[in-house]
Design an enzyme around this catalytic site. Structure first.
Site, PDB file in Angstrom:
ATOM      1  N   HIS A 100      44.647  44.020  48.272  1.00  0.00           N
ATOM      2  CA  HIS A 100      43.968  43.760  46.999  1.00  0.00           C
ATOM      3  C   HIS A 100      44.145  44.907  46.006  1.00  0.00           C
ATOM      4  CE1 HIS A 100      42.329  40.132  48.611  1.00  0.00           C
ATOM      5  NE2 HIS A 100      41.546  40.757  49.484  1.00  0.00           N
TER       6      HIS A 100
ATOM      7  N   ASP B 285      45.203  34.857  51.899  1.00  0.00           N
ATOM      8  CA  ASP B 285      43.819  35.310  52.035  1.00  0.00           C
ATOM      9  C   ASP B 285      42.880  34.182  52.454  1.00  0.00           C
ATOM     10  OD1 ASP B 285      41.562  36.856  52.031  1.00  0.00           O
ATOM     11  OD2 ASP B 285      41.700  37.480  49.951  1.00  0.00           O
TER      12      ASP B 285
END
Length: 431
Positions: free
Chosen positions: A270, A321
């Site tokens: 991220h 994800d």
């Protein structure tokens, strides 16, 4: 069981720089590419009206979260956030028994294969049957990947605290790892369960919220001794940074680079709110970054500043994800679109020659292979025979020639153009 050798020839084959015709790929019985080029052989697989590409690599997945699709998109109490979404995820965790957990994971892995993804880095922290510390769900994730037919690097996850300095609560107890010794014992139990042809292990500290800096340093040191990659969530949310600064006087990325001198086996996932100077130090020490644009958009995380990463030569990878949407073409597209929207320009991630699509595709293939340290991501001798093919007659690609097909796929098509997927020489998905 060994497979017969294959000579694969598509109309066009991606050779790393361009789509070329007349290319044959010799796949050995062990599932590795042996030769590539104008071999003059009789093809055993003549893929007419198709283009052959190296399989894409999904570096960051939580497969069980596929069970949240269609949920968490209503906001009766007002605007939501990552933290309100997390409560919906914990509710799913509380209710999942072994059979539905495995079924959801198989579904996620099959969707990945259907979109041309041949390897998944499964960031796995859902370990226990409710009310136990049995690590029974580790076996389930291995079985799910094997049954789906996808290559998997099982990123076994250490998860000790429920927030910085906070105890585990509710569904988090199913993620629990008591200490590093218990963690490495769980890793050692997994090794004999893996299929050595398609499965391997990596090490993970979930985040600075779930592991203290000294634990992260110790886990990383052992991962280096074992020759394993090391992944960690970093600075997805501003609150994580605020909580970490309050506890340690430094943000997570700065803490990590202070705790780990050589981050060449580390992938930070991220980095949505990472300070550019902290990012520079991390990249200078050898680190990599995994972005998950569709999830980051869905959760309202924010848009990362990728200019330091791009300037340092890339070292990026992509992940699905939460698996709310599994579509690698779209993740490539939105990796670039996010930068365009933030900076009001086009071609943010372009290489020197301006061929942006090639850079994005390398992130989805070579970048992923480097992050997971697997011999994949390219149609080259010595790499695994992991491929996907694209239907050249698909309406979404009408008008695309060899020189423009990759641009057309990434910026104008969806996964419906994927015709077939091959993992280790086995064709595991056909549309």
């Amino acid at each position: 069981a060994l497979m017969p050798n294959q000579i694969i020839e598509a109309d066009w084959t991606w050779t790393g720089h361009a789509l070329e015709s007349g290319v044959q790929v010799d796949v050995g019985s062990g599932g590795l590419i042996e030769r590539v080029g104008a071999l003059g052989a009789t093809p055993t697989e003549r893929l007419r009206n198709q283009a052959l590409f190296p399989g894409m690599i999904n570096v960051h997945s939580h497969a069980f979260q596929r069970g949240l699709r269609g949920k968490g998109e209503r906001f009766p109490a007002g605007m939501g956030s990552f933290w309100s979404w997390r409560e919906a995820m914990y509710a799913l965790v509380e209710e999942l028994d072994p059979e539905p957990f495995k079924r959801i994971c198989i579904q996620a892995f099959r969707e990945m294969l259907a979109c041309g993804t041949t390897t998944v880095g499964e960031f796995h922290y859902f370990h226990h049957t409710r009310g136990t510390s049995d690590y029974a769900f580790d076996r389930l994730i291995i079985e799910a990947a094997r049954e789906a037919g996808i290559r998997m690097v099982l990123l076994q996850t250490y998860y000790r605290t429920g927030g910085v300095g906070q105890p585990l609560i509710g569904g988090q107890r199913r993620f629990a790892t008591a200490d590093p010794a218990e963690y490495w014992a769980s890793v050692d139990r997994l090794a004999p369960l893996l299929d050595p042809a398609t499965q391997s292990l990596g090490a993970v500290a979930h985040s600075i919220r779930a592991a203290a800096p000294d634990e992260i340093a110790a886990l990383h040191a052992e991962s280096v001794k074992r020759g394993m990659v090391f992944h960690i969530h970093v600075e997805e949310q501003r609150k994580e940074i605020e909580d970490t600064v309050a506890a340690y006087r430094l943000p997570p990325m700065a803490l990590i680079t202070r705790a780990i001198a050589d981050v060449s086996n580390v992938t930070a996932v991220h980095c949505t709110h990472t300070d550019p100077l902290d990012m520079d130090r991390y990249l200078e020490a050898g680190g990599r970054v995994c972005l998950c644009p569709l999830t980051e958009g869905n959760l309202g995380d924010g848009i990362p500043d990728l200019s330091p990463v791009h300037a340092a030569g890339g070292r990026m990878a992509l992940g699905s994800d939460s698996n709310n949407r599994i579509a690698m073409f779209e993740d490539m597209r939105w990796l670039e679109y996010g930068q365009r929207l933030a900076d009001e320009t086009r071609g943010e991630l372009r290489p020197e020659d301006g061929r942006l699509s090639r850079t994005l595709f390398e992130i989805a293939t070579i970048g992923g292979a480097d992050s997971l340290r697997i011999p994949a991501g390219a149609v080259e001798p010595g790499k695994v025979a992991d491929f996907f093919t694209v239907d050249l007659s698909a309406p979404a690609l009408a008008g695309c020639e060899a020189d423009s097909l990759l641009d057309g796929m990434i910026f104008g098509a969806d996964s419906s153009v994927v015709q077939a997927t091959c993992v280790g020489g086995r064709w595991v998905h056909q549309r």
